[in-house]
Design an enzyme around this catalytic site. Structure first.
Site, PDB file in Angstrom:
ATOM      1  CG  HIS A  44      -1.897  -1.178   1.145  1.00 19.71           C
ATOM      2  ND1 HIS A  44      -1.611  -2.398   1.719  1.00 19.71           N
ATOM      3  CD2 HIS A  44      -3.109  -1.316   0.557  1.00 19.71           C
ATOM      4  CE1 HIS A  44      -2.615  -3.226   1.511  1.00 19.71           C
ATOM      5  NE2 HIS A  44      -3.544  -2.593   0.804  1.00 19.71           N
ATOM      6  CG  HIS A  51      -4.110  -5.650  -3.321  1.00 18.36           C
ATOM      7  ND1 HIS A  51      -3.855  -4.325  -3.610  1.00 18.36           N
ATOM      8  CD2 HIS A  51      -4.707  -5.652  -2.108  1.00 18.36           C
ATOM      9  CE1 HIS A  51      -4.279  -3.555  -2.621  1.00 18.36           C
ATOM     10  NE2 HIS A  51      -4.810  -4.338  -1.709  1.00 18.36           N
ATOM     11  CB  CYS A  86     -11.675  -4.283   5.126  1.00 17.32           C
ATOM     12  SG  CYS A  86     -13.161  -3.351   4.763  1.00 17.32           S
ATOM     13  CG  HIS A  88      -5.437  -7.523   2.078  1.00 17.34           C
ATOM     14  ND1 HIS A  88      -5.232  -6.717   3.184  1.00 17.34           N
ATOM     15  CD2 HIS A  88      -5.625  -6.682   1.026  1.00 17.34           C
ATOM     16  CE1 HIS A  88      -5.288  -5.452   2.806  1.00 17.34           C
ATOM     17  NE2 HIS A  88      -5.525  -5.403   1.512  1.00 17.34           N
ATOM     18  CD  GLU A 106      -9.712  -5.671  11.249  1.00 16.38           C
ATOM     19  OE1 GLU A 106     -10.833  -5.111  11.278  1.00 16.38           O
ATOM     20  OE2 GLU A 106      -8.930  -5.560  10.294  1.00 16.38           O
ATOM     21  CE1 TYR A 125     -11.159   1.037  -2.347  1.00 17.96           C
ATOM     22  CE2 TYR A 125     -11.845  -1.251  -2.371  1.00 17.96           C
ATOM     23  CZ  TYR A 125     -11.119  -0.217  -1.793  1.00 17.96           C
ATOM     24  OH  TYR A 125     -10.363  -0.445  -0.683  1.00 17.96           O
ATOM     25  CD  GLU A 135      -6.368  -0.375   0.050  1.00 20.12           C
ATOM     26  OE1 GLU A 135      -6.041  -1.074  -0.935  1.00 20.12           O
ATOM     27  OE2 GLU A 135      -6.221  -0.758   1.209  1.00 20.12           O
ATOM     28  CD  GLU A 137      -8.319  -3.448  -1.141  1.00 22.28           C
ATOM     29  OE1 GLU A 137      -7.402  -3.571  -0.316  1.00 22.28           O
ATOM     30  OE2 GLU A 137      -9.520  -3.325  -0.813  1.00 22.28           O
ATOM     31  CD1 TRP A 187     -14.481  -0.351   2.272  1.00 23.26           C
ATOM     32  CD2 TRP A 187     -12.830   1.110   1.911  1.00 23.26           C
ATOM     33  NE1 TRP A 187     -13.810  -0.190   3.460  1.00 23.26           N
ATOM     34  CE2 TRP A 187     -12.794   0.702   3.265  1.00 23.26           C
ATOM     35  CE3 TRP A 187     -11.889   2.019   1.450  1.00 23.26           C
ATOM     36  CZ2 TRP A 187     -11.841   1.181   4.170  1.00 23.26           C
ATOM     37  CZ3 TRP A 187     -10.941   2.503   2.349  1.00 23.26           C
ATOM     38  CH2 TRP A 187     -10.931   2.085   3.691  1.00 23.26           C
TER      39      TRP A 187
END
Length: 204
Positions: A44, A51, A86, A88, A106, A125, A135, A137, A187
């Site tokens: 990032h 990604h 959110c 990955h 989290e 987006y 971002e 993604e 997003w």
């Protein structure tokens, strides 16, 4: 969506555990095909490559949705309200399993992958933070359904990730997106608009 403090080890492409500093994300071409991996913490930047990611909206048994405020120490979009979680998926990791992992890390909450609904499989987006961080993604959007009302759902947010949490009615969130979108991550604004005012239309 950038997560600068994901913890725990996960499977690398060779099946061996990897240290957090070597945590990998899946790189994609513009058509969504996997073309490699890169260390998450190095991806990032002001020229972030495309990604794979995910977004999750957690709903209680009554249909109220959990929103979270990003920690003030986050590198991108600090202090901004966003969706529940959110992250990955790691190479070879199923997205529902990645959601289960990140929600636990989290928020200290266990969600069952079997209760998840992929509401927008092709959500995509690109956005730039005020600091210049980008971002970019392909980010399938999932709904995670809880069996309990929000009054008895116990959350233990990681302060490095989450500043605060709130449960809101979906229609209230939808109206906020229409009238005060700068309060929310770009997003989540796009996702809520695409999901529409009636979230029940996406539920089993």
């Amino acid at each position: 969506m950038t997560s600068q403090s994901e913890s725990g080890a996960g499977p690398a492409s060779d099946g061996e555990a990897i240290d957090d500093q070597d945590d990998l994300v899946v790189l994609l071409d513009r058509d969504g095909h996997q073309i490699g991996t890169a260390p998450r913490l190095a991806v990032h930047t002001r020229s972030t490559p495309r990604h794979l990611a995910f977004s999750c909206h957690i709903l209680d048994v009554g249909g109220r949705v959990l929103i979270t405020r990003r920690a003030l120490g986050k590198v991108s979009w600090p202090g901004v309200w966003t969706n529940s979680c959110c992250g990955h998926p790691r190479p070879g990791e199923r997205i529902p399993d990645a959601i289960e992992r990140r929600v636990r890390e989290e928020l200290g909450l266990d969600v069952n992958p079997s209760t998840m609904v992929c509401a927008i499989p092709d959500f995509s987006y690109r956005a730039t933070d005020a600091s210049g961080i980008v971002e970019d993604e392909l980010c399938p959007v999932y709904l995670a359904l809880l069996d309990d009302p929000e009054e008895i759902v116990e959350l233990y947010p990681d302060p490095e990730e989450v500043e605060e949490v709130a449960w809101v009615g979906w229609k209230d969130l939808y109206r906020t997106v229409q009238t005060m979108s700068p309060l929310l991550s770009p997003w989540s604004v796009l996702q809520v608009r695409q999901l529409g005012e009636d979230i029940s239309a996406h539920l089993p």
